[in-house]
Design an enzyme around this catalytic site. Structure first.
Site, PDB file in Angstrom:
ATOM      1  NE  ARG A  65      -7.542  -8.848   0.388  1.00 22.53           N
ATOM      2  CZ  ARG A  65      -7.240  -8.105  -0.664  1.00 22.53           C
ATOM      3  NH1 ARG A  65      -6.273  -7.172  -0.560  1.00 22.53           N
ATOM      4  NH2 ARG A  65      -7.851  -8.262  -1.819  1.00 22.53           N
TER       5      ARG A  65
ATOM      6  CE  LYS B 278      -4.341  -1.968   1.453  1.00 22.92           C
ATOM      7  NZ  LYS B 278      -5.444  -2.025   2.428  1.00 22.92           N
TER       8      LYS B 278
END
Length: 297
Positions: free
Chosen positions: A265, A225
């Site tokens: 995840r 991210k």
């Protein structure tokens, strides 16, 4: 196959003796992470199987990008992308979760064999989602969410990010339970990168214990991210591409595992699969004398 280690009832929440690794299969042409590399269903299935071979405990299949600024696809297209991949992976014995905000997609994916619904909106985007999950009795990931991806960056305004995320997650939890979802089958996700800037994400990661105060298992989804790119750039240049953030992702995995997360995840599985096992061995060593393999005697 590593998925066999999950312990649960027919639709109960799978658990392992350590933090689990959830591998990501994006059946999309516009993911920030892989840019459509697995958009073809056959390639997506192969990728899911490869993730399991690399150590994934379960695989999260999604057909709609939720990157900042992404526009939504229609339900028919999301179904076309997701259901065949779910069906093939579950037929191969893979434990599959479906990443969707649509009740119709969740219902069809569950019918195709998915075992868990991962809704980034926490049941807010589609009013039919909570009734579908409740009727199916399936595990449900409730993420912190403040609105659709197209404008979520404008919603990244907090006075107290930790307090507000905990309070808003608690509201979503209460809404799901009031709608009939079994609280013992709910997982919470702080929604790193969703209506949050890098400082917000880091604060939440620094306070995972406070998020666990919600009393539910925790999913941490930091993989590749933006905040990791900002850290790696060090304020001196452009952030590295998403694919060059996997070592940083594995660092977050180790921290999350040490803090007792239910799962992480991730897009690149191998390093995170190693990290959760090392974190577990360290925890075991703290609980008693360790054997030569790092496990407690």
């Amino acid at each position: 196959m590593s998925t066999s280690q999950g312990r649960s009832g027919p639709l109960g929440l799978p658990t392992w003796d350590r933090c689990a690794v959830m591998g990501v299969v994006n059946v999309t042409p516009d993911s920030f992470s892989d840019g459509g590399q697995w958009f073809d269903p056959e390639l997506a299935v192969k990728h899911g199987l490869d993730l399991v071979a690399q150590g994934a405990d379960l695989v999260d299949v999604g057909g709609e990008s939720t990157r900042p600024g992404a526009a939504r696809v229609d339900a028919a297209e999301e179904l076309r992308r997701v259901v065949p991949v779910v069906r093939e992976l579950t037929a191969a014995g893979v434990l599959v979760s479906v990443d969707t905000m649509r009740a119709e997609v969740a219902e069809r994916a569950l019918a195709a064999g998915a075992r868990l619904v991962n809704d980034v909106s926490g049941g807010q985007a589609d009013p039919a989602m909570i009734p579908v999950v409740a009727a199916a009795g399936t595990p449900f990931v409730v993420m912190h969410w403040r609105g659709q991806s197209i404008d979520m960056n404008n919603r990244a305004v907090y006075g107290d990010v930790l307090g507000e995320v905990v309070a808003e997650l608690r509201t979503s939890l209460d809404r799901a339970v009031a709608g009939g979802v079994d609280p013992e089958r709910i997982v919470v996700d702080p929604g790193l990168g969703f209506a949050k800037d890098a400082g917000h994400d880091l604060t939440l990661l620094a306070h995972l214990a406070d998020l666990r105060s919600l009393g539910r298992p925790l999913l941490v989804a930091a993989s590749r991210k933006r905040f990791l790119g900002r850290i790696l750039a060090g304020g001196t240049g452009a952030p590295p591409p998403a694919r060059e953030r996997d070592a940083a992702t594995a660092a977050v995995t180790a921290i999350a595992a040490r803090e007792g997360a239910w799962a992480v995840r991730v897009h690149e599985v191998h390093a995170s699969a190693d990290a959760v096992r090392v974190a577990r061995a360290i925890e075991n060593a703290g609980n008693g004398p360790a054997g030569p393999d790092g496990t407690a005697r």
